[in-house]
Design a protein around this motif. Structure first.
Motif, mmCIF file in Angstrom:
data_model
loop_
_atom_site.group_PDB
_atom_site.id
_atom_site.type_symbol
_atom_site.label_atom_id
_atom_site.label_comp_id
_atom_site.label_asym_id
_atom_site.label_seq_id
_atom_site.Cartn_x
_atom_site.Cartn_y
_atom_site.Cartn_z
ATOM 1 N N GLU A 104 -5.289 2.018 2.089
ATOM 2 C CA GLU A 104 -5.263 0.824 2.937
ATOM 3 C C GLU A 104 -5.529 1.213 4.377
ATOM 4 N N GLU A 105 -4.899 2.313 4.791
ATOM 5 C CA GLU A 105 -4.947 2.713 6.206
ATOM 6 C C GLU A 105 -6.355 3.081 6.655
ATOM 7 N N GLU A 126 3.803 -5.812 4.549
ATOM 8 C CA GLU A 126 3.496 -4.773 5.540
ATOM 9 C C GLU A 126 4.694 -4.584 6.456
ATOM 10 N N HIS A 157 0.829 -1.210 0.000
ATOM 11 C CA HIS A 157 0.000 0.000 0.000
ATOM 12 C C HIS A 157 0.861 1.257 0.000
ATOM 13 N N ASP A 194 6.171 1.620 7.317
ATOM 14 C CA ASP A 194 4.763 1.362 6.987
ATOM 15 C C ASP A 194 4.272 2.438 6.015
HETATM 16 ZN ZN LIG Z 1 0.571 -0.626 6.588
#
Ligand SMILES: [Zn+2]
Length: 401
Positions: free
Chosen positions: A264-265, A291, A151, A231
């Motif tokens: 995604e978050e 991830e 992502h 991330d």
């Molecule tokens: Zn993530």
């Protein structure tokens, strides 16, 4: 620098350099900076000479925190109905109002955590987001497909993630908040039926956690976004480096899809958009999601995850990753139901084959730099990125056989 096209160190360096370019600043879901990250990724893929590169636009939720403000706000309405309406309305009408509010709150949580459309969704701010999708054909005919997923967006650096201690508190409060919406229903029913004060006080304790959840939800978006180096620029960089290697050494019969997703978050809207358009083609594909793969001495795959609805990895997929991961000490983890999720979990919900890899420190349940302002590229470790390159390359070779 070694530029041997079979050397994982070289590709780990490439991954690191992409992550450094991407994580100069935060990349909030459905923001201009997320779009810039998508454009950077698209440009890199085109530079590699990949012919099939597409930008897939969609409307995505801007903040998961406003969703939590909505659901826990509804839970607070439920608590308020029990405590404030019994005197003017009587026990039963007050209880009915209370139960209606908790039921709606619980239904919203259930739908969101199973990645389905939910009532009142349109009351939350959405904006333009995008996936970058690319396809690398095999040398021979296409016999199978594998999708590499990373992502593009980064999370708000909410204070709950600032230290390991706060993350542990967040985990406990998250579980109480989510399951408390469902627990509040029998608690208040018993309070009314038995008139035992202990049930009322138990309800009030849950109200404290729901206030905490609601307050976090309405204030979270006042802060900055995490630079999101680990991330998840580490993953985007890793997949770009894998693309570079695949372009030089294509597989025999496996068509490789690259999915760089938006939003995604805020609840995996990018993955849902991808499945909506390409789900039919990718029905039998293996999805490999990355991830936080840039820090730590240990690699893991998610064996079980899910909030409210737990899902486990398919046995055939687990057997494959166990076999390939053995030399790398790859081990299973189960993510606690604290409100967090991955696109691997989204794929499981819709019946797809998926595995999610991440890195962390041995013996620590905390994901390094998760959603923090200190999640900057200088903390990324080439040795971790190298292990991820090597593991994934072995998996690709094994899958292609
Ligand atoms: Zn993530």
């Amino acid at each position: 620098m070694n530029t041997d096209s079979t050397d994982p160190t070289h590709f780990a360096q490439r991954a690191l350099s992409h992550a450094q370019n991407l994580a100069k600043d935060g990349r909030g879901s459905a923001t201009a900076s997320e779009r810039q990250a998508a454009e950077y990724t698209q440009a890199q893929l085109m530079l590699l000479g990949i012919e099939d590169v597409r930008m897939q636009p969609f409307q995505g939720l801007r903040s998961i925190w406003l969703f939590f403000a909505l659901t826990f706000g509804l839970a607070l309405v439920g608590h308020a109905a029990f405590w404030l309406l019994r005197r003017p309305m009587g026990d039963l009408p007050a209880l009915l109002v209370s139960l209606a509010a908790f039921s709606l709150s619980g239904y919203l949580l259930w739908r969101k955590f199973t990645f389905r459309d939910f009532p009142l969704r349109t009351t939350l701010p959405h904006a333009s987001s995008q996936n970058v999708i690319a396809v690398i054909p095999p040398v021979g005919e296409v016999k199978r497909r594998l999708v590499l997923v990373a992502h593009l967006d980064s999370h708000r650096a909410v204070f709950w993630f600032a230290t390991n201690f706060l993350v542990m508190l967040f985990a406990i409060s998250g579980i109480v908040c989510i399951y408390g919406v469902f627990l509040a229903i029998p608690v208040y029913v018993l309070a009314v039926l038995t008139h035992w004060q202990v049930f009322a006080w138990l309800g009030l304790a849950l109200a404290f956690f729901h206030f905490l959840g609601w307050f976090t939800g309405i204030t979270a978006d006042l802060g900055r976004y995490s630079p999101g180096a680990n991330d998840n620029a580490s993953a985007v960089g890793s997949v770009l480096a894998l693309a570079e290697r695949l372009k030089a050494q294509p597989l025999q019969n496996t068509e490789i899809w690259l999915a760089f997703t938006g939003c995604e978050e805020s609840g995996c809207d990018g993955m849902l958009a991808l499945l909506k358009e390409h789900g039919g083609t990718l029905k039998d594909a293996l999805f490999v999601d990355f991830e936080l793969v840039g820090i730590g001495d240990s690699l893991s795959y998610i064996q079980e995850e899910g909030n409210l609805h737990r899902q486990t990895i398919l046995p055939a997929v687990e057997a494959l990753v166990k076999e390939v991961g053995e030399p790398y000490g790859l081990h299973p983890v189960r993510t606690p139901p604290v409100g967090a999720f991955t696109e691997g979990g989204t794929l499981w919900e819709y019946g797809y084959k998926a595995v999610c890899f991440s890195a962390h420190y041995q013996g620590s349940p905390i994901l390094p730099e998760w959603h923090r302002l200190t999640d900057t590229p200088d903390r990324l470790q080439v040795t971790t990125l190298e292990r991820v390159q090597a593991l994934t390359w072995d998996l690709l070779q094994r899958f292609d056989q």
